[in-house]
Design a protein around this motif. Structure first.
Motif, PDB file in Angstrom:
ATOM      1  N   PRO A   1       0.827  -1.216   0.000  1.00 46.22           N
ATOM      2  CA  PRO A   1       0.000   0.000   0.000  1.00 46.22           C
ATOM      3  C   PRO A   1       0.853   1.255   0.000  1.00 46.22           C
ATOM      4  N   PRO A   2       0.389   2.331  -0.641  1.00 40.71           N
ATOM      5  CA  PRO A   2      -0.902   2.482  -1.324  1.00 40.71           C
ATOM      6  C   PRO A   2      -0.901   1.976  -2.779  1.00 40.71           C
ATOM      7  N   TYR A   3      -0.032   1.004  -3.097  1.00 39.00           N
ATOM      8  CA  TYR A   3      -0.002   0.423  -4.451  1.00 39.00           C
ATOM      9  C   TYR A   3       0.170   1.512  -5.520  1.00 39.00           C
TER      10      TYR A   3
ATOM     11  N   THR B   1      14.150  17.117  -9.838  1.00 38.29           N
ATOM     12  CA  THR B   1      14.099  16.531  -8.500  1.00 38.29           C
ATOM     13  C   THR B   1      12.761  16.840  -7.850  1.00 38.29           C
ATOM     14  N   LEU B   2      12.085  15.790  -7.374  1.00 36.34           N
ATOM     15  CA  LEU B   2      10.819  15.958  -6.648  1.00 36.34           C
ATOM     16  C   LEU B   2      11.097  15.953  -5.152  1.00 36.34           C
ATOM     17  N   TYR B   3      10.328  16.757  -4.423  1.00 34.54           N
ATOM     18  CA  TYR B   3      10.431  16.774  -2.959  1.00 34.54           C
ATOM     19  C   TYR B   3       9.052  16.482  -2.389  1.00 34.54           C
TER      20      TYR B   3
ATOM     21  N   ALA C   1       7.513  11.293   2.814  1.00 31.88           N
ATOM     22  CA  ALA C   1       7.210   9.866   2.775  1.00 31.88           C
ATOM     23  C   ALA C   1       7.409   9.302   4.177  1.00 31.88           C
ATOM     24  N   GLU C   2       6.409   8.695   4.696  1.00 29.41           N
ATOM     25  CA  GLU C   2       6.408   8.168   6.072  1.00 29.41           C
ATOM     26  C   GLU C   2       6.897   9.217   7.074  1.00 29.41           C
ATOM     27  N   GLY C   3       6.389  10.441   6.890  1.00 30.64           N
ATOM     28  CA  GLY C   3       6.680  11.514   7.825  1.00 30.64           C
ATOM     29  C   GLY C   3       8.055  12.160   7.674  1.00 30.64           C
TER      30      GLY C   3
ATOM     31  N   PRO D   1      10.998  14.081   5.081  1.00 33.43           N
ATOM     32  CA  PRO D   1      11.198  14.704   3.775  1.00 33.43           C
ATOM     33  C   PRO D   1      12.067  13.818   2.873  1.00 33.43           C
ATOM     34  N   LYS D   2      11.652  13.741   1.632  1.00 35.63           N
ATOM     35  CA  LYS D   2      12.344  12.860   0.685  1.00 35.63           C
ATOM     36  C   LYS D   2      12.585  13.617  -0.612  1.00 35.63           C
ATOM     37  N   SER D   3      13.731  13.389  -1.244  1.00 34.76           N
ATOM     38  CA  SER D   3      13.970  13.948  -2.577  1.00 34.76           C
ATOM     39  C   SER D   3      14.191  12.798  -3.545  1.00 34.76           C
TER      40      SER D   3
ATOM     41  N   ALA E   1       0.817  15.658  -8.145  1.00 35.78           N
ATOM     42  CA  ALA E   1       0.897  16.884  -8.952  1.00 35.78           C
ATOM     43  C   ALA E   1       2.307  17.135  -9.489  1.00 35.78           C
ATOM     44  N   GLU E   2       3.312  16.942  -8.639  1.00 37.95           N
ATOM     45  CA  GLU E   2       4.689  17.233  -9.072  1.00 37.95           C
ATOM     46  C   GLU E   2       5.158  16.223 -10.107  1.00 37.95           C
ATOM     47  N   MET E   3       4.675  14.997  -9.956  1.00 37.74           N
ATOM     48  CA  MET E   3       5.024  13.961 -10.931  1.00 37.74           C
ATOM     49  C   MET E   3       4.405  14.296 -12.287  1.00 37.74           C
TER      50      MET E   3
HETATM   51  N1  LIG Z   1       5.592  12.214  -6.181  1.00 36.42           N
HETATM   52  C1  LIG Z   1       5.017  11.937  -4.990  1.00 36.42           C
HETATM   53  N2  LIG Z   1       4.467  12.915  -4.241  1.00 36.42           N
HETATM   54  C2  LIG Z   1       3.901  12.650  -3.048  1.00 36.42           C
HETATM   55  N3  LIG Z   1       3.836  11.425  -2.495  1.00 36.42           N
HETATM   56  C3  LIG Z   1       4.369  10.410  -3.197  1.00 36.42           C
HETATM   57  C4  LIG Z   1       4.989  10.600  -4.475  1.00 36.42           C
HETATM   58  N4  LIG Z   1       5.415   9.402  -4.925  1.00 36.42           N
HETATM   59  C5  LIG Z   1       5.085   8.501  -3.979  1.00 36.42           C
HETATM   60  N5  LIG Z   1       4.458   9.096  -2.944  1.00 36.42           N
HETATM   61  C6  LIG Z   1       3.921   8.454  -1.697  1.00 36.42           C
HETATM   62  C7  LIG Z   1       3.467   7.033  -1.884  1.00 36.42           C
HETATM   63  C8  LIG Z   1       3.851   6.369  -0.576  1.00 36.42           C
HETATM   64  O1  LIG Z   1       2.829   6.567   0.362  1.00 36.42           O
HETATM   65  C9  LIG Z   1       5.067   7.149  -0.092  1.00 36.42           C
HETATM   66  C10 LIG Z   1       6.400   6.491  -0.408  1.00 36.42           C
HETATM   67  O2  LIG Z   1       6.437   6.186  -1.770  1.00 36.42           O
HETATM   68  P1  LIG Z   1       7.783   6.211  -2.616  1.00 36.42           P
HETATM   69  O3  LIG Z   1       8.442   7.540  -2.520  1.00 36.42           O
HETATM   70  O4  LIG Z   1       7.451   5.708  -3.964  1.00 36.42           O
HETATM   71  O5  LIG Z   1       8.758   5.234  -1.822  1.00 36.42           O
HETATM   72  P2  LIG Z   1       8.824   3.686  -1.649  1.00 36.42           P
HETATM   73  O6  LIG Z   1       9.350   3.466  -0.279  1.00 36.42           O
HETATM   74  O7  LIG Z   1       7.510   3.071  -2.018  1.00 36.42           O
HETATM   75  O8  LIG Z   1       9.858   3.191  -2.720  1.00 36.42           O
HETATM   76  P3  LIG Z   1      11.416   3.508  -3.037  1.00 36.42           P
HETATM   77  O9  LIG Z   1      12.223   2.645  -2.149  1.00 36.42           O
HETATM   78  O10 LIG Z   1      11.509   3.124  -4.460  1.00 36.42           O
HETATM   79  O11 LIG Z   1      11.693   4.972  -2.861  1.00 36.42           O
HETATM   80  O12 LIG Z   1       4.989   8.425  -0.741  1.00 36.42           O
END
Ligand SMILES: Nc1ncnc2c1ncn2[C@H]1C[C@H](O)[C@@H](COP(=O)(O)OP(=O)(O)OP(=O)(O)O)O1
Ligand SMILES: [Mg+2]
Length: 137
Positions: A28-30, A73-75, A78-80, A82-84, A122-124
């Motif tokens: 999830p969330p697939y 680069t997207l920001y 993810a799981e609380g 910040p991720k890039s 949206a950013e994707m």
């Molecule tokens: N572009 C986005 N913007 C916002 N949320 C996103 C985006 N892409 C994925 N998510 C959401 C989906 C999930 O709830 C969560 C983590 O997904 P994701 O970033 O794809 O990491 P992941 O842990 O599934 O895989 P990976 O190890 O490939 O990074 O963030």
């Protein structure tokens, strides 16, 4: 601290039409994203993007033409945390087969509007539009 990830927005050209590769997570969330994943210690984003593409879609560097000058680069959170995610655009040279790892349950080749719909962020969507423009410029 920002969790860093990287990947490749893979496309192919079939009958003159551009199609993007999306993989569906097997948890999830697939969600659907291009092949990508975390940057390992000692790696840079470029190396991570290529390694993850091999691991997740079984596509090698040699099967791809990476547009080094087309990246974004997207920001997001993810799981609380910040991720890039840095993505480069890459052509799949031949219509080779994709093989998935356990992390994904499905893949799809999508034209622009379909890619935007199933990627659902949206950013994707902006990224797909930008890369599509780059190819049609
Ligand atoms: N572009 C986005 N913007 C916002 N949320 C996103 C985006 N892409 C994925 N998510 C959401 C989906 C999930 O709830 C969560 C983590 O997904 P994701 O970033 O794809 O990491 P992941 O842990 O599934 O895989 P990976 O190890 O490939 O990074 O963030
Ligand atoms: Mg991944």
């Amino acid at each position: 601290m920002v969790v860093k990830a990287a990947g490749l927005v893979i496309y192919r050209k079939l009958a003159g039409k551009i199609e993007f590769l999306l993989l569906q997570a097997s948890y999830p969330p697939y969600h659907w994203t291009p092949p990508k994943g975390h940057v390992d210690p000692g790696e840079d984003e470029w190396q991570a993007a290529i390694r993850e593409t091999k691991e997740e879609a079984n596509l090698n560097r040699e099967q791809l033409t990476i547009h080094e000058d087309c990246h974004e680069t997207l920001y997001y959170e993810a799981e609380g945390k910040p991720k890039s995610v840095k993505y480069w655009l890459a052509l799949l040279n031949n219509p080779d087969d994709v093989t998935l790892s356990h992390e994904h349950q499905n893949w799809k080749w999508c034209e622009l509007e379909d890619a935007i719909k199933i990627a659902d962020y949206a950013e994707m969507a902006q990224l797909f539009r930008k890369f599509y423009k780059y190819l049609n410029a």
